[in-house]
Design a protein around this motif. Structure first.
Motif, PDB file in Angstrom:
ATOM      1  N   UNK A  60       0.844  -1.201   0.000  1.00 54.66           N
ATOM      2  CA  UNK A  60       0.000   0.000   0.000  1.00 54.66           C
ATOM      3  C   UNK A  60       0.882   1.256   0.000  1.00 54.66           C
ATOM      4  N   UNK A  61       1.907   1.273   0.837  1.00 58.40           N
ATOM      5  CA  UNK A  61       2.807   2.427   0.910  1.00 58.40           C
ATOM      6  C   UNK A  61       3.574   2.622  -0.398  1.00 58.40           C
ATOM      7  N   UNK A  62       3.989   1.517  -0.996  1.00 60.42           N
ATOM      8  CA  UNK A  62       4.716   1.589  -2.272  1.00 60.42           C
ATOM      9  C   UNK A  62       3.798   2.135  -3.369  1.00 60.42           C
ATOM     10  N   UNK A  63       2.540   1.695  -3.382  1.00 58.70           N
ATOM     11  CA  UNK A  63       1.567   2.180  -4.369  1.00 58.70           C
ATOM     12  C   UNK A  63       1.337   3.672  -4.182  1.00 58.70           C
ATOM     13  N   UNK A  64       1.167   4.099  -2.945  1.00 54.20           N
ATOM     14  CA  UNK A  64       0.969   5.528  -2.671  1.00 54.20           C
ATOM     15  C   UNK A  64       2.162   6.348  -3.159  1.00 54.20           C
ATOM     16  N   UNK A  65       3.367   5.831  -2.957  1.00 53.26           N
ATOM     17  CA  UNK A  65       4.573   6.541  -3.406  1.00 53.26           C
ATOM     18  C   UNK A  65       4.580   6.652  -4.935  1.00 53.26           C
ATOM     19  N   UNK A  66       4.249   5.566  -5.618  1.00 49.85           N
ATOM     20  CA  UNK A  66       4.207   5.599  -7.088  1.00 49.85           C
ATOM     21  C   UNK A  66       3.177   6.622  -7.554  1.00 49.85           C
ATOM     22  N   UNK A  67       2.001   6.596  -6.951  1.00 53.19           N
ATOM     23  CA  UNK A  67       0.947   7.551  -7.338  1.00 53.19           C
ATOM     24  C   UNK A  67       1.420   8.985  -7.134  1.00 53.19           C
ATOM     25  N   UNK A  68       2.100   9.242  -6.021  1.00 54.01           N
ATOM     26  CA  UNK A  68       2.556  10.610  -5.732  1.00 54.01           C
ATOM     27  C   UNK A  68       3.587  11.102  -6.746  1.00 54.01           C
ATOM     28  N   UNK A  69       4.265  10.175  -7.412  1.00 54.48           N
ATOM     29  CA  UNK A  69       5.301  10.541  -8.381  1.00 54.48           C
ATOM     30  C   UNK A  69       4.777  10.601  -9.820  1.00 54.48           C
ATOM     31  N   UNK A  70       3.513  10.244 -10.015  1.00 58.27           N
ATOM     32  CA  UNK A  70       2.949  10.262 -11.371  1.00 58.27           C
ATOM     33  C   UNK A  70       2.659  11.694 -11.787  1.00 58.27           C
ATOM     34  N   UNK A  71       3.162  12.029 -12.944  1.00 60.57           N
ATOM     35  CA  UNK A  71       2.908  13.339 -13.534  1.00 60.57           C
ATOM     36  C   UNK A  71       2.228  13.087 -14.871  1.00 60.57           C
ATOM     37  N   UNK A  72       0.973  13.469 -14.964  1.00 58.75           N
ATOM     38  CA  UNK A  72       0.198  13.138 -16.160  1.00 58.75           C
ATOM     39  C   UNK A  72      -0.460  14.391 -16.730  1.00 58.75           C
ATOM     40  N   UNK A  73      -0.398  14.534 -18.037  1.00 62.41           N
ATOM     41  CA  UNK A  73      -1.052  15.647 -18.726  1.00 62.41           C
ATOM     42  C   UNK A  73      -2.399  15.153 -19.243  1.00 62.41           C
ATOM     43  N   UNK A  74      -3.425  15.367 -18.437  1.00 57.46           N
ATOM     44  CA  UNK A  74      -4.755  14.859 -18.779  1.00 57.46           C
ATOM     45  C   UNK A  74      -5.306  15.460 -20.072  1.00 57.46           C
ATOM     46  N   UNK A  75      -4.859  16.647 -20.443  1.00 53.09           N
ATOM     47  CA  UNK A  75      -5.383  17.287 -21.651  1.00 53.09           C
ATOM     48  C   UNK A  75      -4.999  16.531 -22.927  1.00 53.09           C
ATOM     49  N   UNK A  76      -3.983  15.690 -22.843  1.00 55.22           N
ATOM     50  CA  UNK A  76      -3.559  14.939 -24.031  1.00 55.22           C
ATOM     51  C   UNK A  76      -4.405  13.691 -24.271  1.00 55.22           C
ATOM     52  N   UNK A  77      -5.183  13.289 -23.267  1.00 55.38           N
ATOM     53  CA  UNK A  77      -5.992  12.073 -23.376  1.00 55.38           C
ATOM     54  C   UNK A  77      -7.413  12.483 -23.766  1.00 55.38           C
ATOM     55  N   UNK A  78      -7.913  11.895 -24.842  1.00 54.12           N
ATOM     56  CA  UNK A  78      -9.238  12.265 -25.336  1.00 54.12           C
ATOM     57  C   UNK A  78     -10.195  11.074 -25.355  1.00 54.12           C
ATOM     58  N   UNK A  79     -11.458  11.370 -25.088  1.00 54.69           N
ATOM     59  CA  UNK A  79     -12.493  10.350 -25.257  1.00 54.69           C
ATOM     60  C   UNK A  79     -12.613  10.076 -26.747  1.00 54.69           C
ATOM     61  N   UNK A  90     -20.524  -2.073 -22.141  1.00 48.93           N
ATOM     62  CA  UNK A  90     -20.389  -0.884 -22.994  1.00 48.93           C
ATOM     63  C   UNK A  90     -19.419   0.062 -22.287  1.00 48.93           C
ATOM     64  N   UNK A  91     -18.426   0.545 -23.021  1.00 47.55           N
ATOM     65  CA  UNK A  91     -17.413   1.395 -22.395  1.00 47.55           C
ATOM     66  C   UNK A  91     -16.985   2.527 -23.320  1.00 47.55           C
ATOM     67  N   UNK A  92     -16.421   3.568 -22.703  1.00 46.58           N
ATOM     68  CA  UNK A  92     -15.802   4.646 -23.462  1.00 46.58           C
ATOM     69  C   UNK A  92     -14.351   4.288 -23.697  1.00 46.58           C
ATOM     70  N   UNK A  93     -13.920   4.423 -24.938  1.00 42.77           N
ATOM     71  CA  UNK A  93     -12.505   4.226 -25.238  1.00 42.77           C
ATOM     72  C   UNK A  93     -11.845   5.601 -25.332  1.00 42.77           C
ATOM     73  N   UNK A  94     -10.517   5.588 -25.282  1.00 45.08           N
ATOM     74  CA  UNK A  94      -9.753   6.830 -25.259  1.00 45.08           C
ATOM     75  C   UNK A  94      -8.660   6.815 -26.317  1.00 45.08           C
ATOM     76  N   UNK A  95      -8.254   8.008 -26.737  1.00 47.27           N
ATOM     77  CA  UNK A  95      -7.137   8.188 -27.668  1.00 47.27           C
ATOM     78  C   UNK A  95      -5.956   8.779 -26.906  1.00 47.27           C
ATOM     79  N   UNK A  96      -4.772   8.592 -27.453  1.00 50.64           N
ATOM     80  CA  UNK A  96      -3.554   9.163 -26.881  1.00 50.64           C
ATOM     81  C   UNK A  96      -3.339   8.675 -25.450  1.00 50.64           C
ATOM     82  N   UNK A  97      -3.365   7.367 -25.293  1.00 50.18           N
ATOM     83  CA  UNK A  97      -3.297   6.770 -23.962  1.00 50.18           C
ATOM     84  C   UNK A  97      -1.891   6.311 -23.572  1.00 50.18           C
ATOM     85  N   UNK A  98      -0.882   6.791 -24.276  1.00 51.45           N
ATOM     86  CA  UNK A  98       0.483   6.351 -24.000  1.00 51.45           C
ATOM     87  C   UNK A  98       0.866   6.571 -22.536  1.00 51.45           C
ATOM     88  N   UNK A  99       0.436   7.690 -21.954  1.00 53.49           N
ATOM     89  CA  UNK A  99       0.747   7.966 -20.543  1.00 53.49           C
ATOM     90  C   UNK A  99       0.110   6.916 -19.638  1.00 53.49           C
TER      91      UNK A  99
END
Length: 185
Positions: A60-79, A90-99
């Motif tokens: 749990x602590x390791x996961x929290x540390x990884x999450x705290x270090x994630x830097x993501x540009x949400x504007x690059x990900x599109x529905x 039924x689901x929504x798919x996304x484009x530009x999901x490399x991050x």
């Protein structure tokens, strides 16, 4: 409550999806629960990685540390579009999901023992948001075109917004309908 699993996921801003959910409810009206089961509006998300029922405190602590270090540009990900897993999701798919792919791989590399969890074992990670489960596919087909029209109209609005909220660890109980999901970090 007995939780059945944990997840790392990105929460979506639910207020941006209210109109879509209302339109879907209006299509199915009285037969909604017989034909589909809508995802809970309170827990719209993209799952980044599946975790087991019980988490060690060190994990749990390791996961929290990884999450705290994630830097993501949400504007690059599109529905992208409404899509389906087989005849039951039924689901929504996304484009530009490399991050998102990269984040999934970080968790896979840091927690190889959890890669045996069925949803982590697929070769390709598919970033998606479940919108509803299909209970009666034959009846759903009678409404499918209307549902898809809603999404084709609404997706253009969603691409103009940052629909993402934050990354969290969630505890989930799949023993309820819809599933009960709770942020734990």
């Amino acid at each position: 409550m007995n939780f059945t699993s944990h997840f790392v996921w990105i929460s979506l801003k639910v207020e941006l999806f209210e109109n879509i959910f209302e339109k879907i409810k209006n299509i199915f009206w009285k037969n909604l629960q017989k034909i589909i089961e809508l995802q809970s509006m309170d827990s719209l998300h993209i799952t980044l990685y599946y975790l087991p029922k019980k988490l060690k405190n060190s994990d749990f602590q390791k996961i929290e540390k990884i999450i705290s270090e994630i830097n993501i540009d949400f504007w690059k990900i599109n529905v992208k579009e409404l899509n389906y897993f087989w005849k039951n999701i039924a689901y929504l798919s996304f484009e530009n999901t490399e991050q998102l792919d990269k984040i999934n791989n970080i968790f896979k590399n840091n927690f190889p023992k959890y890669n045996e969890i069925i949803d982590n074992s697929y070769n390709n990670f598919i970033a998606h948001t479940t919108i509803f489960k299909i209970k009666n596919y034959k009846k759903f087909l009678e409404h499918k075109a209307k549902v898809e029209k809603i999404f084709s109209e609404e997706i253009s609005k969603l691409t103009k917004e940052n629909i993402f909220w934050n990354i969290h660890i969630y505890a989930v109980s799949s023993n309820t309908s819809p599933e009960f999901q709770k942020i734990i970090n």
